[in-house]
Write a protein that holds these residues in place. Structure first.
Motif, PDB file in Angstrom:
ATOM      1  N   PRO A 235       9.692   9.514  -0.257  1.00 49.68           N
ATOM      2  CA  PRO A 235       8.310   9.901  -0.553  1.00 49.68           C
ATOM      3  C   PRO A 235       8.273  11.156  -1.427  1.00 49.68           C
ATOM      4  O   PRO A 235       9.230  11.913  -1.495  1.00 49.68           O
ATOM      5  N   THR A 236       7.145  11.347  -2.080  1.00 52.78           N
ATOM      6  CA  THR A 236       6.931  12.602  -2.792  1.00 52.78           C
ATOM      7  C   THR A 236       6.298  13.590  -1.822  1.00 52.78           C
ATOM      8  O   THR A 236       5.555  13.205  -0.914  1.00 52.78           O
ATOM      9  N   ILE A 237       6.603  14.868  -2.011  1.00 49.36           N
ATOM     10  CA  ILE A 237       6.135  15.900  -1.095  1.00 49.36           C
ATOM     11  C   ILE A 237       5.394  16.948  -1.899  1.00 49.36           C
ATOM     12  O   ILE A 237       5.878  17.389  -2.947  1.00 49.36           O
TER      13      ILE A 237
ATOM     14  N   THR B 266       3.724  11.408   0.460  1.00 51.22           N
ATOM     15  CA  THR B 266       3.147  10.190  -0.106  1.00 51.22           C
ATOM     16  C   THR B 266       4.283   9.218  -0.377  1.00 51.22           C
ATOM     17  O   THR B 266       5.195   9.520  -1.139  1.00 51.22           O
ATOM     18  N   SER B 267       4.215   8.050   0.245  1.00 52.20           N
ATOM     19  CA  SER B 267       5.301   7.080   0.136  1.00 52.20           C
ATOM     20  C   SER B 267       5.235   6.305  -1.173  1.00 52.20           C
ATOM     21  O   SER B 267       4.220   6.305  -1.873  1.00 52.20           O
ATOM     22  N   GLN B 268       6.318   5.619  -1.462  1.00 53.13           N
ATOM     23  CA  GLN B 268       6.321   4.641  -2.543  1.00 53.13           C
ATOM     24  C   GLN B 268       5.567   3.414  -2.028  1.00 53.13           C
ATOM     25  O   GLN B 268       5.448   3.204  -0.819  1.00 53.13           O
ATOM     26  N   ARG B 269       5.052   2.613  -2.926  1.00 50.38           N
ATOM     27  CA  ARG B 269       4.293   1.424  -2.521  1.00 50.38           C
ATOM     28  C   ARG B 269       5.163   0.504  -1.663  1.00 50.38           C
ATOM     29  O   ARG B 269       6.304   0.225  -1.986  1.00 50.38           O
ATOM     30  N   SER B 270       4.617   0.077  -0.546  1.00 50.18           N
ATOM     31  CA  SER B 270       5.243  -0.836   0.416  1.00 50.18           C
ATOM     32  C   SER B 270       6.379  -0.218   1.222  1.00 50.18           C
ATOM     33  O   SER B 270       7.144  -0.935   1.855  1.00 50.18           O
ATOM     34  N   PHE B 271       6.529   1.107   1.191  1.00 45.75           N
ATOM     35  CA  PHE B 271       7.545   1.779   1.995  1.00 45.75           C
ATOM     36  C   PHE B 271       6.880   2.778   2.923  1.00 45.75           C
ATOM     37  O   PHE B 271       5.818   3.315   2.630  1.00 45.75           O
ATOM     38  N   GLY B 272       7.512   3.067   4.038  1.00 44.61           N
ATOM     39  CA  GLY B 272       7.003   4.042   4.985  1.00 44.61           C
ATOM     40  C   GLY B 272       7.609   5.416   4.742  1.00 44.61           C
ATOM     41  O   GLY B 272       8.293   5.660   3.751  1.00 44.61           O
TER      42      GLY B 272
ATOM     43  N   GLN C  91       0.827  -1.202   0.000  1.00 46.64           N
ATOM     44  CA  GLN C  91       0.000   0.000   0.000  1.00 46.64           C
ATOM     45  C   GLN C  91       0.864   1.257   0.000  1.00 46.64           C
ATOM     46  O   GLN C  91       2.024   1.240   0.394  1.00 46.64           O
ATOM     47  N   VAL C  92       0.256   2.344  -0.406  1.00 46.88           N
ATOM     48  CA  VAL C  92       0.873   3.662  -0.349  1.00 46.88           C
ATOM     49  C   VAL C  92       0.352   4.350   0.907  1.00 46.88           C
ATOM     50  O   VAL C  92      -0.857   4.354   1.152  1.00 46.88           O
ATOM     51  N   VAL C  93       1.249   4.901   1.727  1.00 48.38           N
ATOM     52  CA  VAL C  93       0.830   5.600   2.934  1.00 48.38           C
ATOM     53  C   VAL C  93       1.094   7.098   2.765  1.00 48.38           C
ATOM     54  O   VAL C  93       1.962   7.512   2.009  1.00 48.38           O
ATOM     55  N   THR C  94       0.304   7.896   3.476  1.00 50.89           N
ATOM     56  CA  THR C  94       0.485   9.348   3.442  1.00 50.89           C
ATOM     57  C   THR C  94       0.599   9.882   4.861  1.00 50.89           C
ATOM     58  O   THR C  94       0.110   9.272   5.809  1.00 50.89           O
ATOM     59  N   ALA C  95       1.263  11.011   4.981  1.00 50.36           N
ATOM     60  CA  ALA C  95       1.380  11.715   6.258  1.00 50.36           C
ATOM     61  C   ALA C  95       1.278  13.203   5.957  1.00 50.36           C
ATOM     62  O   ALA C  95       1.710  13.664   4.902  1.00 50.36           O
TER      63      ALA C  95
ATOM     64  N   ARG D  57      13.460  22.620   4.329  1.00 54.28           N
ATOM     65  CA  ARG D  57      14.440  21.584   4.006  1.00 54.28           C
ATOM     66  C   ARG D  57      13.907  20.266   4.544  1.00 54.28           C
ATOM     67  O   ARG D  57      13.591  20.144   5.723  1.00 54.28           O
ATOM     68  N   ILE D  58      13.829  19.280   3.658  1.00 55.61           N
ATOM     69  CA  ILE D  58      13.340  17.958   4.025  1.00 55.61           C
ATOM     70  C   ILE D  58      14.470  16.971   3.780  1.00 55.61           C
ATOM     71  O   ILE D  58      14.958  16.828   2.662  1.00 55.61           O
ATOM     72  N   ARG D  59      14.906  16.338   4.841  1.00 59.02           N
ATOM     73  CA  ARG D  59      15.964  15.324   4.742  1.00 59.02           C
ATOM     74  C   ARG D  59      15.307  13.977   4.981  1.00 59.02           C
ATOM     75  O   ARG D  59      14.923  13.643   6.109  1.00 59.02           O
ATOM     76  N   ASP D  60      15.179  13.241   3.897  1.00 57.53           N
ATOM     77  CA  ASP D  60      14.573  11.923   3.989  1.00 57.53           C
ATOM     78  C   ASP D  60      15.630  10.937   4.442  1.00 57.53           C
ATOM     79  O   ASP D  60      16.778  11.013   4.019  1.00 57.53           O
ATOM     80  N   ARG D  61      15.260  10.026   5.285  1.00 57.06           N
ATOM     81  CA  ARG D  61      16.214   9.083   5.842  1.00 57.06           C
ATOM     82  C   ARG D  61      16.201   7.747   5.108  1.00 57.06           C
ATOM     83  O   ARG D  61      16.557   6.729   5.659  1.00 57.06           O
TER      84      ARG D  61
END
Length: 116
Positions: A80-82, A99-105, A48-52, A69-73
């Motif tokens: 994710p896309t922002i 919005t995450s990639q499918r199956s990723f948090g 699934q795709v998750v959103t925050a 500034r967004i530092r993705d870990r």
């Protein structure tokens, strides 16, 4: 033996930090202040795709957001896309949707810069 172990740990730290992705929205100058720092997290769901959502509301009505500034870990292919879904740059409030990639948090550090 201890020296080899220390070198391996050092290399692992460098590799982990080199995989992180920095994204900048807007223009951040050295004179801008940090208005907020937070971490946006959302657990993955298999297939699934998750959103925050992150909502920044300035401490005062005169505060303006000039950059984020967004530092993705996560590595690039897992980032994710922002999107800005509310407010705007050069205003007191802004809403970001991750919005995450499918199956990723989602696990991103967000720093908001502006004038207080």
């Amino acid at each position: 033996m201890k020296a080899v172990f220390a070198v391996l740990i050092f290399a692992a730290v460098i590799i982990a930090n080199s995989n992180a992705v920095d994204q900048v929205i807007g223009v951040i100058t050295p004179t801008d202040s940090i208005l907020a720092m937070t971490t946006v997290q959302q657990r993955f769901r298999l297939g699934q795709v998750v959103t925050a959502t992150y909502v920044f509301t300035g401490a005062s009505t005169t505060a303006t957001v000039v950059g984020i500034r967004i530092r993705d870990r996560k590595p690039v292919r897992m980032s994710p896309t922002i999107a800005i879904t509310g407010g705007a740059l050069n205003s007191a409030t802004i809403t970001l949707t991750f919005t995450s990639q499918r199956s990723f948090g989602i696990n991103s550090n967000v720093t908001v810069y502006g004038t207080p």
